[in-house]
Design a protein around this motif. Structure first.
Motif, PDB file in Angstrom:
ATOM      1  N   MET A   1     -20.262  -6.431  18.414  1.00 31.37           N
ATOM      2  CA  MET A   1     -20.596  -7.836  18.373  1.00 31.37           C
ATOM      3  C   MET A   1     -21.899  -8.024  17.588  1.00 31.37           C
ATOM      4  O   MET A   1     -22.831  -7.237  17.712  1.00 31.37           O
ATOM      5  CB  MET A   1     -20.759  -8.372  19.794  1.00 31.37           C
ATOM      6  CG  MET A   1     -21.178  -9.813  19.831  1.00 31.37           C
ATOM      7  SD  MET A   1     -21.046 -10.591  21.445  1.00 31.37           S
ATOM      8  CE  MET A   1     -22.467  -9.950  22.262  1.00 31.37           C
ATOM      9  N   VAL A   2     -21.958  -9.077  16.806  1.00 30.91           N
ATOM     10  CA  VAL A   2     -23.149  -9.426  16.038  1.00 30.91           C
ATOM     11  C   VAL A   2     -23.835 -10.603  16.718  1.00 30.91           C
ATOM     12  O   VAL A   2     -23.194 -11.565  17.120  1.00 30.91           O
ATOM     13  CB  VAL A   2     -22.778  -9.780  14.583  1.00 30.91           C
ATOM     14  CG1 VAL A   2     -23.995 -10.262  13.818  1.00 30.91           C
ATOM     15  CG2 VAL A   2     -22.153  -8.578  13.888  1.00 30.91           C
ATOM     16  N   THR A   3     -25.154 -10.509  16.850  1.00 27.75           N
ATOM     17  CA  THR A   3     -25.940 -11.601  17.411  1.00 27.75           C
ATOM     18  C   THR A   3     -26.958 -12.055  16.372  1.00 27.75           C
ATOM     19  O   THR A   3     -27.310 -11.307  15.459  1.00 27.75           O
ATOM     20  CB  THR A   3     -26.673 -11.165  18.700  1.00 27.75           C
ATOM     21  OG1 THR A   3     -27.509 -10.052  18.402  1.00 27.75           O
ATOM     22  CG2 THR A   3     -25.682 -10.794  19.792  1.00 27.75           C
ATOM     23  N   LEU A   4     -27.417 -13.282  16.529  1.00 24.48           N
ATOM     24  CA  LEU A   4     -28.405 -13.861  15.621  1.00 24.48           C
ATOM     25  C   LEU A   4     -29.687 -14.130  16.380  1.00 24.48           C
ATOM     26  O   LEU A   4     -29.656 -14.489  17.555  1.00 24.48           O
ATOM     27  CB  LEU A   4     -27.892 -15.165  15.022  1.00 24.48           C
ATOM     28  CG  LEU A   4     -26.587 -15.108  14.241  1.00 24.48           C
ATOM     29  CD1 LEU A   4     -26.188 -16.503  13.798  1.00 24.48           C
ATOM     30  CD2 LEU A   4     -26.696 -14.168  13.062  1.00 24.48           C
ATOM     31  N   LYS A   5     -30.813 -13.983  15.665  1.00 25.62           N
ATOM     32  CA  LYS A   5     -32.105 -14.344  16.258  1.00 25.62           C
ATOM     33  C   LYS A   5     -33.051 -14.777  15.152  1.00 25.62           C
ATOM     34  O   LYS A   5     -32.882 -14.426  13.982  1.00 25.62           O
ATOM     35  CB  LYS A   5     -32.708 -13.182  17.050  1.00 25.62           C
ATOM     36  CG  LYS A   5     -33.265 -12.065  16.189  1.00 25.62           C
ATOM     37  CD  LYS A   5     -34.095 -11.085  17.014  1.00 25.62           C
ATOM     38  CE  LYS A   5     -34.780 -10.093  16.095  1.00 25.62           C
ATOM     39  NZ  LYS A   5     -36.193 -10.024  16.269  1.00 25.62           N
ATOM     40  N   LEU A  55     -28.005  -9.084  14.067  1.00 23.57           N
ATOM     41  CA  LEU A  55     -28.164  -7.771  14.687  1.00 23.57           C
ATOM     42  C   LEU A  55     -26.819  -7.235  15.161  1.00 23.57           C
ATOM     43  O   LEU A  55     -26.019  -7.974  15.748  1.00 23.57           O
ATOM     44  CB  LEU A  55     -29.095  -7.862  15.895  1.00 23.57           C
ATOM     45  CG  LEU A  55     -30.498  -8.371  15.617  1.00 23.57           C
ATOM     46  CD1 LEU A  55     -31.084  -9.020  16.846  1.00 23.57           C
ATOM     47  CD2 LEU A  55     -31.362  -7.235  15.154  1.00 23.57           C
ATOM     48  N   LYS A  56     -26.611  -5.967  14.918  1.00 28.24           N
ATOM     49  CA  LYS A  56     -25.461  -5.253  15.471  1.00 28.24           C
ATOM     50  C   LYS A  56     -26.013  -3.990  16.101  1.00 28.24           C
ATOM     51  O   LYS A  56     -26.674  -3.201  15.428  1.00 28.24           O
ATOM     52  CB  LYS A  56     -24.439  -4.916  14.394  1.00 28.24           C
ATOM     53  CG  LYS A  56     -23.194  -4.274  14.953  1.00 28.24           C
ATOM     54  CD  LYS A  56     -22.125  -4.095  13.913  1.00 28.24           C
ATOM     55  CE  LYS A  56     -20.898  -3.509  14.599  1.00 28.24           C
ATOM     56  NZ  LYS A  56     -19.847  -3.239  13.639  1.00 28.24           N
ATOM     57  N   ASP A  57     -25.758  -3.812  17.386  1.00 26.47           N
ATOM     58  CA  ASP A  57     -26.318  -2.675  18.124  1.00 26.47           C
ATOM     59  C   ASP A  57     -27.837  -2.597  17.950  1.00 26.47           C
ATOM     60  O   ASP A  57     -28.402  -1.530  17.717  1.00 26.47           O
ATOM     61  CB  ASP A  57     -25.655  -1.361  17.689  1.00 26.47           C
ATOM     62  CG  ASP A  57     -24.146  -1.359  17.924  1.00 26.47           C
ATOM     63  OD1 ASP A  57     -23.712  -1.938  18.944  1.00 26.47           O
ATOM     64  OD2 ASP A  57     -23.424  -0.794  17.088  1.00 26.47           O
ATOM     65  N   ASN A  58     -28.490  -3.741  18.028  1.00 26.77           N
ATOM     66  CA  ASN A  58     -29.954  -3.866  17.912  1.00 26.77           C
ATOM     67  C   ASN A  58     -30.514  -3.432  16.558  1.00 26.77           C
ATOM     68  O   ASN A  58     -31.695  -3.140  16.433  1.00 26.77           O
ATOM     69  CB  ASN A  58     -30.659  -3.117  19.043  1.00 26.77           C
ATOM     70  CG  ASN A  58     -30.437  -3.777  20.382  1.00 26.77           C
ATOM     71  OD1 ASN A  58     -30.456  -5.000  20.483  1.00 26.77           O
ATOM     72  ND2 ASN A  58     -30.210  -2.983  21.397  1.00 26.77           N
ATOM     73  N   THR A  59     -29.656  -3.379  15.532  1.00 27.71           N
ATOM     74  CA  THR A  59     -30.069  -3.054  14.172  1.00 27.71           C
ATOM     75  C   THR A  59     -29.850  -4.268  13.289  1.00 27.71           C
ATOM     76  O   THR A  59     -28.792  -4.899  13.346  1.00 27.71           O
ATOM     77  CB  THR A  59     -29.243  -1.869  13.628  1.00 27.71           C
ATOM     78  OG1 THR A  59     -29.468  -0.738  14.472  1.00 27.71           O
ATOM     79  CG2 THR A  59     -29.643  -1.520  12.204  1.00 27.71           C
ATOM     80  N   ALA A  88     -28.404 -12.066   2.675  1.00 26.68           N
ATOM     81  CA  ALA A  88     -28.126 -10.658   2.419  1.00 26.68           C
ATOM     82  C   ALA A  88     -27.461 -10.000   3.615  1.00 26.68           C
ATOM     83  O   ALA A  88     -27.765 -10.331   4.766  1.00 26.68           O
ATOM     84  CB  ALA A  88     -29.416  -9.929   2.073  1.00 26.68           C
ATOM     85  N   VAL A  89     -26.583  -9.049   3.311  1.00 25.26           N
ATOM     86  CA  VAL A  89     -25.905  -8.245   4.336  1.00 25.26           C
ATOM     87  C   VAL A  89     -25.936  -6.808   3.855  1.00 25.26           C
ATOM     88  O   VAL A  89     -25.746  -6.538   2.659  1.00 25.26           O
ATOM     89  CB  VAL A  89     -24.447  -8.714   4.536  1.00 25.26           C
ATOM     90  CG1 VAL A  89     -23.712  -7.843   5.534  1.00 25.26           C
ATOM     91  CG2 VAL A  89     -24.403 -10.178   4.966  1.00 25.26           C
ATOM     92  N   LEU A  90     -26.152  -5.863   4.770  1.00 33.30           N
ATOM     93  CA  LEU A  90     -26.118  -4.458   4.378  1.00 33.30           C
ATOM     94  C   LEU A  90     -24.775  -4.147   3.707  1.00 33.30           C
ATOM     95  O   LEU A  90     -23.734  -4.566   4.212  1.00 33.30           O
ATOM     96  CB  LEU A  90     -26.298  -3.554   5.599  1.00 33.30           C
ATOM     97  CG  LEU A  90     -27.698  -3.414   6.148  1.00 33.30           C
ATOM     98  CD1 LEU A  90     -27.689  -2.539   7.400  1.00 33.30           C
ATOM     99  CD2 LEU A  90     -28.645  -2.831   5.113  1.00 33.30           C
ATOM    100  N   PRO A  91     -24.784  -3.435   2.607  1.00 30.79           N
ATOM    101  CA  PRO A  91     -23.535  -3.156   1.884  1.00 30.79           C
ATOM    102  C   PRO A  91     -22.447  -2.502   2.741  1.00 30.79           C
ATOM    103  O   PRO A  91     -21.274  -2.804   2.594  1.00 30.79           O
ATOM    104  CB  PRO A  91     -23.985  -2.224   0.747  1.00 30.79           C
ATOM    105  CG  PRO A  91     -25.411  -2.565   0.527  1.00 30.79           C
ATOM    106  CD  PRO A  91     -25.954  -2.919   1.903  1.00 30.79           C
ATOM    107  N   GLU A  92     -22.839  -1.643   3.660  1.00 29.87           N
ATOM    108  CA  GLU A  92     -21.834  -0.972   4.505  1.00 29.87           C
ATOM    109  C   GLU A  92     -21.200  -1.888   5.539  1.00 29.87           C
ATOM    110  O   GLU A  92     -20.209  -1.533   6.171  1.00 29.87           O
ATOM    111  CB  GLU A  92     -22.426   0.268   5.175  1.00 29.87           C
ATOM    112  CG  GLU A  92     -23.633   0.011   6.044  1.00 29.87           C
ATOM    113  CD  GLU A  92     -24.968   0.154   5.318  1.00 29.87           C
ATOM    114  OE1 GLU A  92     -25.951   0.425   6.018  1.00 29.87           O
ATOM    115  OE2 GLU A  92     -25.034  -0.005   4.087  1.00 29.87           O
ATOM    116  N   MET A  93     -21.745  -3.098   5.673  1.00 31.45           N
ATOM    117  CA  MET A  93     -21.186  -4.068   6.621  1.00 31.45           C
ATOM    118  C   MET A  93     -20.215  -4.993   5.916  1.00 31.45           C
ATOM    119  O   MET A  93     -19.527  -5.757   6.493  1.00 31.45           O
ATOM    120  CB  MET A  93     -22.278  -4.865   7.307  1.00 31.45           C
ATOM    121  CG  MET A  93     -23.199  -4.015   8.137  1.00 31.45           C
ATOM    122  SD  MET A  93     -22.285  -2.923   9.180  1.00 31.45           S
ATOM    123  CE  MET A  93     -22.670  -3.470  10.766  1.00 31.45           C
TER     124      MET A  93
END
Length: 93
Positions: A1-5, A55-59, A88-93
């Motif tokens: 799950m992805v969360t926003l902050k 954030l995904k898994d606090n990353t 921006a989004v990490l390329p691996e995501m």
């Protein structure tokens, strides 16, 4: 799950790295998007609640910044809105 902050100053270095990774190997390449984000934070109209990390898994895996923009005609402000950049989004995501 992805969360926003809302971003925190402690996230700035991670976000800078994420932005560079997201843009470096694209067709257009890196065009100082991390510097853009840093400079927008210094603008008088900057609102930290409009700068978000995903954030995904606090990353941190994603990032977006909305900035206030004005629409003018003959030096008269007609409207105010928001501009999304950079995103921006990490390329691996």
């Amino acid at each position: 799950m992805v969360t926003l902050k809302t971003i925190e100053p402690t996230d700035y270095q991670t976000v800078d790295s994420l932005i560079r990774k997201a843009f470096t190997n694209t067709e257009e390449g890196y065009g100082n998007e991390a510097e853009l984000a840093a400079n927008l934070r210094k603008d008088a109209t900057y609102q930290n609640y409009l700068e978000i990390v995903a954030l995904k898994d606090n990353t941190i895996v994603g990032y977006g910044l909305l900035s206030e923009v004005g629409v003018y005609e003959d030096s008269i402000l007609l409207s105010t809105g928001l501009c999304l950049a950079p995103l921006a989004v990490l390329p691996e995501m």
